[in-house]
Design a protein around this motif. Sequence first.
Motif, mmCIF file in Angstrom:
data_model
loop_
_atom_site.group_PDB
_atom_site.id
_atom_site.type_symbol
_atom_site.label_atom_id
_atom_site.label_comp_id
_atom_site.label_asym_id
_atom_site.label_seq_id
_atom_site.Cartn_x
_atom_site.Cartn_y
_atom_site.Cartn_z
ATOM 1 N N ARG A 31 -8.738 10.482 -20.166
ATOM 2 C CA ARG A 31 -9.892 11.393 -20.687
ATOM 3 C C ARG A 31 -10.320 12.540 -19.514
ATOM 4 N N ALA A 32 -9.828 12.296 -18.256
ATOM 5 C CA ALA A 32 -10.446 13.373 -17.047
ATOM 6 C C ALA A 32 -9.059 13.952 -16.627
ATOM 7 N N GLU A 33 -8.195 14.834 -17.606
ATOM 8 C CA GLU A 33 -6.955 14.933 -16.922
ATOM 9 C C GLU A 33 -6.912 16.093 -15.794
ATOM 10 N N GLY A 34 -6.035 15.968 -14.865
ATOM 11 C CA GLY A 34 -6.097 16.777 -13.869
ATOM 12 C C GLY A 34 -5.460 16.028 -12.412
ATOM 13 N N ASN A 35 -5.469 16.936 -11.460
ATOM 14 C CA ASN A 35 -4.807 16.214 -10.255
ATOM 15 C C ASN A 35 -5.670 16.456 -9.005
ATOM 16 N N SER A 36 -6.920 16.671 -9.273
ATOM 17 C CA SER A 36 -7.590 17.078 -7.869
ATOM 18 C C SER A 36 -8.204 15.862 -7.288
ATOM 19 N N VAL A 37 -8.423 14.686 -8.013
ATOM 20 C CA VAL A 37 -8.882 13.449 -7.459
ATOM 21 C C VAL A 37 -7.863 12.598 -7.575
ATOM 22 N N GLU A 38 -7.688 11.476 -6.381
ATOM 23 C CA GLU A 38 -7.098 10.524 -6.490
ATOM 24 C C GLU A 38 -7.864 9.337 -6.506
ATOM 25 N N VAL A 39 -7.678 8.305 -7.485
ATOM 26 C CA VAL A 39 -8.494 7.114 -7.380
ATOM 27 C C VAL A 39 -7.495 5.929 -7.046
ATOM 28 N N ARG A 40 -7.858 5.368 -6.167
ATOM 29 C CA ARG A 40 -6.979 4.083 -5.737
ATOM 30 C C ARG A 40 -7.880 2.824 -6.099
ATOM 31 N N PHE A 59 -3.444 -2.670 -6.808
ATOM 32 C CA PHE A 59 -2.826 -2.388 -8.532
ATOM 33 C C PHE A 59 -2.508 -1.345 -8.783
ATOM 34 N N GLY A 60 -3.191 -0.194 -8.521
ATOM 35 C CA GLY A 60 -2.620 1.080 -8.980
ATOM 36 C C GLY A 60 -3.616 2.152 -8.336
ATOM 37 N N VAL A 61 -2.912 3.331 -8.721
ATOM 38 C CA VAL A 61 -3.556 4.650 -8.349
ATOM 39 C C VAL A 61 -3.356 5.726 -9.455
ATOM 40 N N VAL A 94 -3.021 -10.644 -15.159
ATOM 41 C CA VAL A 94 -4.298 -9.973 -16.252
ATOM 42 C C VAL A 94 -4.932 -8.939 -15.496
ATOM 43 N N LEU A 95 -5.647 -9.260 -14.271
ATOM 44 C CA LEU A 95 -6.325 -8.473 -13.582
ATOM 45 C C LEU A 95 -5.778 -7.066 -13.186
ATOM 46 N N ALA A 96 -4.396 -7.324 -12.761
ATOM 47 C CA ALA A 96 -3.514 -5.954 -12.707
ATOM 48 C C ALA A 96 -3.413 -5.150 -13.838
ATOM 49 N N MET A 97 -3.068 -5.621 -14.860
ATOM 50 C CA MET A 97 -3.105 -5.155 -16.154
ATOM 51 C C MET A 97 -4.484 -4.358 -16.404
ATOM 52 N N ALA A 98 -5.467 -5.247 -16.478
ATOM 53 C CA ALA A 98 -6.805 -4.386 -16.831
ATOM 54 C C ALA A 98 -7.015 -3.305 -16.043
ATOM 55 N N VAL A 99 -6.987 -3.522 -14.619
ATOM 56 C CA VAL A 99 -7.154 -2.246 -13.678
ATOM 57 C C VAL A 99 -6.186 -1.305 -14.071
ATOM 58 N N PRO A 108 -7.497 15.821 -0.608
ATOM 59 C CA PRO A 108 -9.022 16.073 0.063
ATOM 60 C C PRO A 108 -10.069 15.311 -0.887
ATOM 61 N N ASN A 109 -9.715 15.054 -2.012
ATOM 62 C CA ASN A 109 -10.572 14.213 -2.852
ATOM 63 C C ASN A 109 -10.126 12.750 -3.229
ATOM 64 N N VAL A 110 -10.622 11.695 -2.560
ATOM 65 C CA VAL A 110 -10.025 10.457 -2.990
ATOM 66 C C VAL A 110 -11.403 9.325 -3.188
ATOM 67 N N VAL A 111 -11.032 8.748 -4.011
ATOM 68 C CA VAL A 111 -12.040 7.577 -4.428
ATOM 69 C C VAL A 111 -11.024 6.067 -4.462
ATOM 70 N N GLU A 112 -11.536 5.310 -3.578
ATOM 71 C CA GLU A 112 -11.076 3.805 -3.378
ATOM 72 C C GLU A 112 -11.939 2.796 -3.371
ATOM 73 N N MET A 113 -11.561 1.803 -4.195
ATOM 74 C CA MET A 113 -12.355 0.350 -4.391
ATOM 75 C C MET A 113 -11.493 -0.466 -4.610
ATOM 76 N N PRO A 114 -12.343 -1.763 -4.350
ATOM 77 C CA PRO A 114 -11.453 -3.133 -4.948
ATOM 78 C C PRO A 114 -11.545 -3.211 -6.502
ATOM 79 N N ALA A 115 -10.532 -4.035 -7.032
ATOM 80 C CA ALA A 115 -10.256 -4.364 -8.416
ATOM 81 C C ALA A 115 -11.714 -4.521 -9.166
ATOM 82 N N GLU A 116 -12.162 -5.493 -8.563
ATOM 83 C CA GLU A 116 -13.411 -6.044 -9.368
ATOM 84 C C GLU A 116 -14.697 -5.077 -9.425
#
Length: 126
Positions: free
Chosen positions: A48-57, A61-63, A33-38, A78-86
Amino acid sequence: MAIKRRVDETAGRSAVREWAQTEPGQAKISRPVLAMAVRYLLEELASRAEGNSVEVRVPPFGVTQCIAGPRHTRGTPPNVVEMPAELWLLLATGRTYWSEAQQTGQLHASGLRADLSAHLPLIEYP
């Protein structure tokens, strides 16, 4: 160009709702359930923010890639955002703000376009 969703929208919203209804101190929600929500909320961000300049990790669970700008194809973007699921779920549902998340030390954002605050929250839950 709209993204192709892998997570069923109804199931994704249900997973987010289940996560949002879990009170701190209660039993945690199941990993699927956590994986699906993420994943659902990552897809929502990408739509909502279409494009390819930022990678969110959000490991493990996902990227996704989002935000219009130069496309990156090799090596570390060059543009990366990474954080835990919670933390991702808290940000995406409006339960915390970008500035607060940065202060936790769990949010890692690098690059000129790596500030997602203009695109969050995606869904609001009290």
